[in-house]
Every structure is written in structure tokens, then in C-alpha cells.
Scaffold this motif. Structure first.
Motif, PDB file in Angstrom:
ATOM      1  N   ARG A 540     -27.496  27.351  -3.863  1.00  8.29           N
ATOM      2  CA  ARG A 540     -26.475  26.304  -3.796  1.00  8.29           C
ATOM      3  C   ARG A 540     -26.347  25.594  -5.136  1.00  8.29           C
ATOM      4  NH1 ARG A 540     -28.496  22.198  -1.602  1.00  8.29           N
ATOM      5  NH2 ARG A 540     -30.603  23.048  -1.479  1.00  8.29           N
ATOM      6  N   CYS A 541     -25.214  24.946  -5.304  1.00  8.57           N
ATOM      7  CA  CYS A 541     -25.058  24.034  -6.426  1.00  8.57           C
ATOM      8  C   CYS A 541     -25.669  22.707  -6.003  1.00  8.57           C
ATOM      9  CB  CYS A 541     -23.576  23.853  -6.738  1.00  8.57           C
ATOM     10  SG  CYS A 541     -23.261  22.460  -7.835  1.00  8.57           S
ATOM     11  N   VAL A 542     -26.621  22.180  -6.791  1.00  9.94           N
ATOM     12  CA  VAL A 542     -27.188  20.881  -6.431  1.00  9.94           C
ATOM     13  C   VAL A 542     -26.601  19.751  -7.268  1.00  9.94           C
ATOM     14  CG1 VAL A 542     -29.324  21.735  -5.425  1.00  9.94           C
ATOM     15  CG2 VAL A 542     -29.244  21.299  -7.859  1.00  9.94           C
ATOM     16  N   MET A 543     -26.037  20.091  -8.426  1.00  8.10           N
ATOM     17  CA  MET A 543     -25.438  19.041  -9.250  1.00  8.10           C
ATOM     18  C   MET A 543     -24.424  19.662 -10.201  1.00  8.10           C
ATOM     19  SD  MET A 543     -27.365  16.416 -11.856  1.00  8.10           S
ATOM     20  CE  MET A 543     -28.465  15.675 -10.684  1.00  8.10           C
ATOM     21  N   THR A 544     -23.293  18.981 -10.341  1.00  8.23           N
ATOM     22  CA  THR A 544     -22.290  19.424 -11.305  1.00  8.23           C
ATOM     23  C   THR A 544     -22.079  18.298 -12.305  1.00  8.23           C
ATOM     24  OG1 THR A 544     -21.225  20.654  -9.520  1.00  8.23           O
ATOM     25  CG2 THR A 544     -19.963  20.384 -11.555  1.00  8.23           C
ATOM     26  N   VAL A 545     -22.263  18.610 -13.573  1.00  5.90           N
ATOM     27  CA  VAL A 545     -22.134  17.596 -14.620  1.00  5.90           C
ATOM     28  C   VAL A 545     -20.976  17.993 -15.534  1.00  5.90           C
ATOM     29  CG1 VAL A 545     -23.284  16.463 -16.566  1.00  5.90           C
ATOM     30  CG2 VAL A 545     -24.602  17.083 -14.523  1.00  5.90           C
ATOM     31  N   ILE A 546     -20.003  17.115 -15.656  1.00  2.00           N
ATOM     32  CA  ILE A 546     -18.860  17.389 -16.532  1.00  2.00           C
ATOM     33  C   ILE A 546     -18.727  16.235 -17.518  1.00  2.00           C
ATOM     34  CG2 ILE A 546     -16.352  17.769 -16.651  1.00  2.00           C
ATOM     35  CD1 ILE A 546     -16.490  19.061 -13.890  1.00  2.00           C
ATOM     36  N   GLY A 547     -18.801  16.550 -18.792  1.00  3.13           N
ATOM     37  CA  GLY A 547     -18.726  15.513 -19.823  1.00  3.13           C
ATOM     38  C   GLY A 547     -19.837  14.484 -19.658  1.00  3.13           C
ATOM     39  N   GLY A 548     -21.021  14.935 -19.248  1.00  2.00           N
ATOM     40  CA  GLY A 548     -22.166  14.039 -19.090  1.00  2.00           C
ATOM     41  C   GLY A 548     -22.160  13.252 -17.797  1.00  2.00           C
ATOM     42  N   GLU A 549     -21.061  13.331 -17.061  1.00  2.00           N
ATOM     43  CA  GLU A 549     -20.960  12.577 -15.813  1.00  2.00           C
ATOM     44  C   GLU A 549     -21.316  13.485 -14.637  1.00  2.00           C
ATOM     45  OE1 GLU A 549     -17.541  10.480 -13.032  1.00  2.00           O
ATOM     46  OE2 GLU A 549     -17.013  11.100 -15.060  1.00  2.00           O
ATOM     47  N   THR A 550     -22.157  12.978 -13.740  1.00  2.00           N
ATOM     48  CA  THR A 550     -22.494  13.748 -12.547  1.00  2.00           C
ATOM     49  C   THR A 550     -21.328  13.606 -11.570  1.00  2.00           C
ATOM     50  OG1 THR A 550     -24.821  13.325 -12.916  1.00  2.00           O
ATOM     51  CG2 THR A 550     -24.205  14.067 -10.717  1.00  2.00           C
ATOM     52  N   VAL A 551     -20.503  14.656 -11.481  1.00  2.00           N
ATOM     53  CA  VAL A 551     -19.308  14.563 -10.633  1.00  2.00           C
ATOM     54  C   VAL A 551     -19.577  15.063  -9.223  1.00  2.00           C
ATOM     55  CG1 VAL A 551     -17.667  14.707 -12.551  1.00  2.00           C
ATOM     56  CG2 VAL A 551     -18.456  16.813 -11.448  1.00  2.00           C
ATOM     57  N   PHE A 552     -20.701  15.765  -9.057  1.00  2.00           N
ATOM     58  CA  PHE A 552     -21.101  16.184  -7.713  1.00  2.00           C
ATOM     59  C   PHE A 552     -22.613  16.224  -7.644  1.00  2.00           C
ATOM     60  CE2 PHE A 552     -22.809  19.535  -5.005  1.00  2.00           C
ATOM     61  CZ  PHE A 552     -22.351  19.112  -3.771  1.00  2.00           C
ATOM     62  N   GLU A 553     -23.142  15.765  -6.524  1.00  2.00           N
ATOM     63  CA  GLU A 553     -24.573  15.865  -6.303  1.00  2.00           C
ATOM     64  C   GLU A 553     -24.816  16.160  -4.840  1.00  2.00           C
ATOM     65  OE1 GLU A 553     -26.710  12.478  -7.707  1.00  2.00           O
ATOM     66  OE2 GLU A 553     -28.646  13.446  -7.393  1.00  2.00           O
ATOM     67  N   ASP A 554     -25.593  17.193  -4.578  1.00  2.00           N
ATOM     68  CA  ASP A 554     -25.942  17.548  -3.207  1.00  2.00           C
ATOM     69  C   ASP A 554     -27.210  16.787  -2.858  1.00  2.00           C
ATOM     70  OD1 ASP A 554     -26.571  18.635  -0.817  1.00  2.00           O
ATOM     71  OD2 ASP A 554     -26.654  20.713  -1.502  1.00  2.00           O
ATOM     72  N   ARG A 555     -27.100  15.847  -1.951  1.00  2.00           N
ATOM     73  CA  ARG A 555     -28.251  14.983  -1.662  1.00  2.00           C
ATOM     74  C   ARG A 555     -29.095  15.503  -0.505  1.00  2.00           C
ATOM     75  NH1 ARG A 555     -27.499  10.376  -4.727  1.00  2.00           N
ATOM     76  NH2 ARG A 555     -25.357  10.084  -5.421  1.00  2.00           N
ATOM     77  N   GLN A 556     -28.990  16.779  -0.209  1.00  2.00           N
ATOM     78  CA  GLN A 556     -29.786  17.358   0.890  1.00  2.00           C
ATOM     79  C   GLN A 556     -31.271  17.237   0.648  1.00  2.00           C
ATOM     80  OE1 GLN A 556     -29.088  21.404   2.150  1.00  2.00           O
ATOM     81  NE2 GLN A 556     -26.952  20.936   2.573  1.00  2.00           N
TER      82      GLN A 556
END
Ligand code: ZN
Ligand code: ZN
Length: 556
Positions: A540-556
Motif C-alpha cells: 500500500r501507499c502509506v504516505m504521499t509527499v508532493i513539494g514537501g507537503e504530506t498530501v496523503f497519509e494512511d493512518r492504519q
């Protein structure tokens, strides 16, 4: 190799470091930077990478204001890029009837019937995603099938590939399609032995019915974009290369970006020939707008149909329907002046070409454009034009891509979906040049990777798995699948990172985790460079970082 990376790190002056805004530490970072292939930590200042290296050295970038994010050993790869997908279609799939899961003809009918029951008489019923590959027998549905369950509503259901639709009699009637209706250029109205339309419309024939369906309201398009973007960043995509949009969608993309609503980086192509391409030629490219979130410099041409619906233009007839060899959907004579103009104005061209005939002719056209508009007459000397799919190639045409500097934009999942029916369509011999990833790489061509979602699921782990295994998601491989065309994990990662960046003139800013580049990366739940193949599909994707910003985080 690791000692080399260490030496290079020691050589770098990192003592008097300016503090970073964020430090991502305790990761297993695959940088796709040959000089420093692996690291533990990444420090970010603003939207760029300031440092890549060990956890200890990253501390030198820390002060009171620095946020530290512990990745807990997570696998980090450069921001994954889908080099070919359709962002509005991805969102719409979530909004309209999604027929993807229908693994039998009966399940397909049941889903449609369910929708009919909820729809007022006379209202259109539309949906997308069905494919007959695993139906028994694997045959296209007909209007008669739909008439039985939907006698009082016009129905329009698009095949997964987007290159064919099945409609019922009510829809045919509204569109005025009857026995005498001729095939339009670049399309086919499938008819039975007695000459009656069967309800299947291929490629440009779809437009006859589609033009009668009320257009979605602007708000629905906006919602589709927003849902599409949400889905993409949750899957770990940091950039998508949108393979074609009409003028209204280009405007919508700009407005959404102005309002700061688009977290995903979008590299947009305008459909051509037509109004969208014309405007791009007149106004010129838009580069790195909205803090590198929107670039438009490409014209997208669709040059033939698809293999499943037998619209892909082949050099010889289909093995399972010898009366046809598919069709081109654009006229060569109209494309050449468009291509020449694009070269003069520094506009990239990308062309959907699936069949071996479509691929040969598009290479001929590119070549003629390159010859007639020499580098000194071009706005950009190295045009980096692309062929999308490059799915079925005659052996002699494969080396032409590298020779002409044409980029090959391929979708690994297409191979593992299509190879179930490709032997029937093509016969065993032609499969030697089908989905020929390794053959292209061996010639030195740049191959970038995409998903073509919503044609396919559009998940990076499915694409990565398909590229390295060339097996179905259940682990199957069959005669004629050419397992030798599978690529290495390193090659697969490059297809979705640095090669995708190159295919968009973005390798300075993107495609690797390296100081100076944009801080885009994807954190995964498992080490896809090492785990057994089937486990990739559970990653799975657990975190997506774009331009240093965490735009998605899977908090499972
Ligand atoms: Zn396509
Ligand atoms: Zn596409």
C-alpha cells in the motif's frame, strides 16, 4: 556500490547547513540517482529537497523549527508518475455505473438491470468498464440483450478500453442509426449477417450516439476532477500525465488550480486536431504553473482503435475476423501540417497507436515532420515526441523509436489484461512484437510507464507488478505471453519516475530523490525492490509527499 555513495557523501559540504523545514528520517530510500542509490533520510526546504543521506547527517539540517517525520523504516521511492491516464474518467468511474467487476455476462446484465430499476422512464443510462474477456463465451453484448432489460430507456455502456460501446434499440433510434447507416470514418457499426446493427459501436461510431446524450453539468465535471485527484494521491501518484482533454476541461483544470484545489501535479495534453490543440498552438505552452502543478505543452492524437474491439489498425487482418484489419481514426494528410506546426512552436505530440499499421504510419509521419522542419526551424530542437501504447509492432519498426528519439509510453497492465485475448486476435506469431517492453529498452529507447486508467485500475502496484512479472494478478502466464519481455525492478521503477519525467521535459525537477529537485516522494508499506512478486500486489501507499507537503497519509 554503497562505499561509493558514502565517499560522495563525505565529499559534500554539509556542516554549515541552512536548516530544513521538514526532515523525513528512518526510511529505506531508493533515490533513482545513480550517484547515491540508497539513503535513510531526506531533508526538505520549501518545496525542494535540500539533503539526501544518512539519519545522522540529516540532523545537521535540524533546528527548533524543523519538523521531523519518522518513516519507521518505510520504503521511499521518487514521486510516482502515471505517464498516461485520464483524470476526469478516473473520477467519473466513481460517480457513474462502474461495470468493471462484472466477471460474467449475467453479472453485467444484473448490474445494468439494477440501474434501470432506479431510473425514470426515458432517461439515459450510461456506464463504463465492462469487458467480455472472462465471459462464457467471450462475446460482445448486443442491443437485444439490453432491450430485454431496458425497453424504455436509452442505454449506452462503454467497454473498458473506451474504444467501443454497446447500446440498445432506444439509443440507436435516438441517434438515427439503422440498416442503411454507413460506417463513419475511423469507426464501425457492427451489423449481423442480415445487415441489422447489433448495438456495438466502435471508435468514431460511438460519437453518433454519444453526441445525443445530455452533457454532464459543469459541477459534475468539477466533482470528477476532485474525486480523481483524491484517488490518485491516495494511491501514491505524485504526478499524472493526462492523455487528452477538450477545451472545457483545460479551462476547468486551470480554474481548479487557481483556487488551489489540485494537490496533484498534472501534465496535460490537449486533444488534436481540433479546438483544444488549436488554442495550444496559438497561445503556446504553459510551463510549471501554480507552483509546478500544471504544465500543458502537448497535443494528444488518437490514431487507431483498440485491440479488444478489433479497431486497432493492423498490417494484416485479424486472426479471428479476417474481413477486417482495423482502422485509422485520423487522416494522415491532416496530421502532417499539424505536426509541422507543433515542431515550429515547440509543442510536443503524443499519439495513441496500438496496431502495427498505426505504429508504422505514425513513425513515418513523425519522421516526415522532423525532416521537413529541421532543428533550426524548431522552437525546441529535441522534440521528445511520444507514441502512447506502442502495443503491437512489426519487428522492423521497433528500432525506429530510439533512432528518431521517439519516447515509448507503455502501460504494463494492458499486457496482462490483453494477453488473454491477444492470441485470438493476432495469432501466435504477431505476439513477438506485442507489449515488447524489453525489445524497446534494448534498442536504447526511453520507455515511460502509465496505467491508462480508467481503462485499467490505475494502481501503481499493479503496474509495477505487471512490468516485472508479466503475469496476471493471479500469477498466470500462458503460451505466447513472452515472459522474456518482463523488465527488472530497477527498470520498472525508472519507467514510473525518471523516464516519466524525461517524457515530460521534467528531469531537472523530478524523477529522482536528489538535492535541488522537487520534494516529491511516495512511501510504501513494503520493499517492492525485494519482496516476492505476489506481495507487491498487497503493498500500500502509506504516505504521499508532493513539494514537501504530506498530501496523503494512511493512518492504519
Ligand atoms: Zn489510448
Ligand atoms: Zn488513454
Amino acid at each position: 556500490m554503497r562505499w561509493l555513495a558514502v565517499l560522495l557523501l563525505i565529499a559534500r559540504p554539509i556542516s554549515a547547513a541552512e536548516p530544513a523545514d521538514v526532515i523525513f528520517s528512518n526510511g529505506s530510500v531508493y533515490t533513482v540517482n545513480e550517484r547515491q542509490p540508497h539513503a535513510e533520510a531526506v531533508a526538505v526546504r520549501g518545496d525542494r529537497i535540500a539533503f539526501v543521506g544518512s539519519n545522522a547527517d540529516a540532523q545537521k539540517f535540524r533546528d527548533n523549527h524543523t519538523r521531523v517525520i519518522d518513516l519507521h523504516g518505510g520504503t521511499v521511492v521518487p514521486g510516482l508518475t502515471d505517464s498516461h491516464c485520464h483524470i476526469f474518467g478516473i473520477g467519473e468511474r466513481e460517480m457513474t455505473m462502474n461495470l468493471e467487476g462484472a466477471n460474467s455476462f449475467e453479472a453485467f446484465l444484473a448490474k445494468v438491470q439494477e440501474r434501470v430499476a432506479k431510473t425514470e422512464r426515458g432517461q439515459w443510462i450510461t456506464g463504463r468498464g465492462w469487458i467480455e474477456t472472462f465471459w462464457k463465451p467471450p462475446q460482445f453484448p448486443t442491443r437485444a440483450d439490453l432491450d430485454k432489460i431496458a425497453p424504455a430507456n436509452p442505454v449506452y455502456l462503454t467497454r473498458a478500453d473506451g474504444h467501443a460501446s454497446v447500446v440498445n434499440s432506444a439509443a440507436l433510434k435516438i441517434a438515427g442509426i439503422a440498416r442503411a447507416t454507413p460506417n463513419p470514418f475511423g469507426g464501425e457499426i457492427l451489423k449481423d449477417d442480415s445487415g441489422e446493427p447489433m448495438g456495438m459501436l466502435l471508435d468514431n461510431a460511438q460519437d453518433i450516439v454519444e453526441s445525443k446524450i445530455p452533457k454532464p453539468a459543469e459541477a459534475e465535471r468539477e466533482k470528477a476532477l476532485s474525486l480523481g485527484v483524491q484517488r490518485e494521491i491516495a494511491l501514491g501518484w505524485c504526478e499524472i500525465q493526462n492523455a487528452g482533454s477538450e477545451l472545457s476541461d483545460v479551462q476547468l483544470l486551470r480554474r481548479a488550480n487557481e483556487a488551489g484545489q489540485v494537490k496533484l501535479r498534472i501534465y496535460n495534453a490537449a486533444y488534436g486536431p481540433g479546438a483544444a490543440a488549436q488554442k495550444l498552438l496559438e497561445e503556446g505552452p504553459t510551463l510549471n504553473a501554480y507552483r509546478n502543478h500544471f504544465t500543458q505543452r502537448t497535443i494528444k492524437v488518437v490514431f487507431d482503435g483498440a485491440l479488444g474491439s478489433r479497431g486497432a489498425a493492423l498490417l494484416a487482418p485479424y486472426s479471428d475476423r479476417p474481413d477486417t484489419s482495423g482502422f485509422l481514426t485520423q487522416k494522415e494528410a491532416e496530421l502532417l501540417p499539424l505536426f509541422q506546426e507543433a515542431l515550429r512552436r515547440g509543442i510536443q505530440v503524443e499519439t495513441h497507436a496500438i496496431g502495427d499499421r498505426a505504429n508504422r504510419i505514425i513513425l513515418d509521419l513523425y519522421e516526415r515532420a522532423f525532416q521537413t522542419v529541421p532543428p533550426n526551424e524548431r522552437k525546441i530542437r529535441e522534440p521528445r515526441w511520444r507514441v502512447e501504447h506502442a502495443q503491437i509492432l512489426s519487428g522492423q519498426d521497433i528500432p525506429r523509436f530510439a533512432r528518431l528519439g521517439v519516447i515509448v509510453s507503455m502501460q504494463p497492465s494492458h499486457a496482462i489484461s490483453d494477453l488473454f485475448f491477444a492470441p485470438a486476435r493476432l495469432g501466435i506469431d504477431r505476439l513477438a512484437g506485442a507489449y515488447a517492453w524489453n525489445s524497446f529498452l534494448k534498442t536504447g529507447a526511453v520507455v515511460c510507464g502509465g496505467s491508462d486508467a480508467p481503462v485499467e485500475r490505475g494502481e501503481p502496484m499493479i503496474e509495477f507488478y505487471a512490468a516485472i512479472s508479466r503475469k496476471s494478478t493471479k500469477g498466470e502466464s500462458r503460451e505466447g505471453w513472452h515472459s522474456e519481455q518482463a523488465v527488472t525492478r530497477e527498470q520498472a521503477l525508472r519507467m514510473f519516475t525518471v523516464n516519466a519525467a524525461y517524457a515530460a521535459f521534467e528531469e531537472i525537477d523530478k524523477g529522482a530523490i536528489e538535492p535541488g529537485k522537487l520534494a516529491d516522494f511516495t512511501v510504501l508499506s513494503a520493499d517492492i525492490m525485494k519482496i516476492p512478486e505476489p506481495e507487491i500486489l498487497n503493498t500500500r501507499c502509506v504516505m504521499t509527499v508532493i513539494g514537501g507537503e504530506t498530501v496523503f497519509e494512511d493512518r492504519q
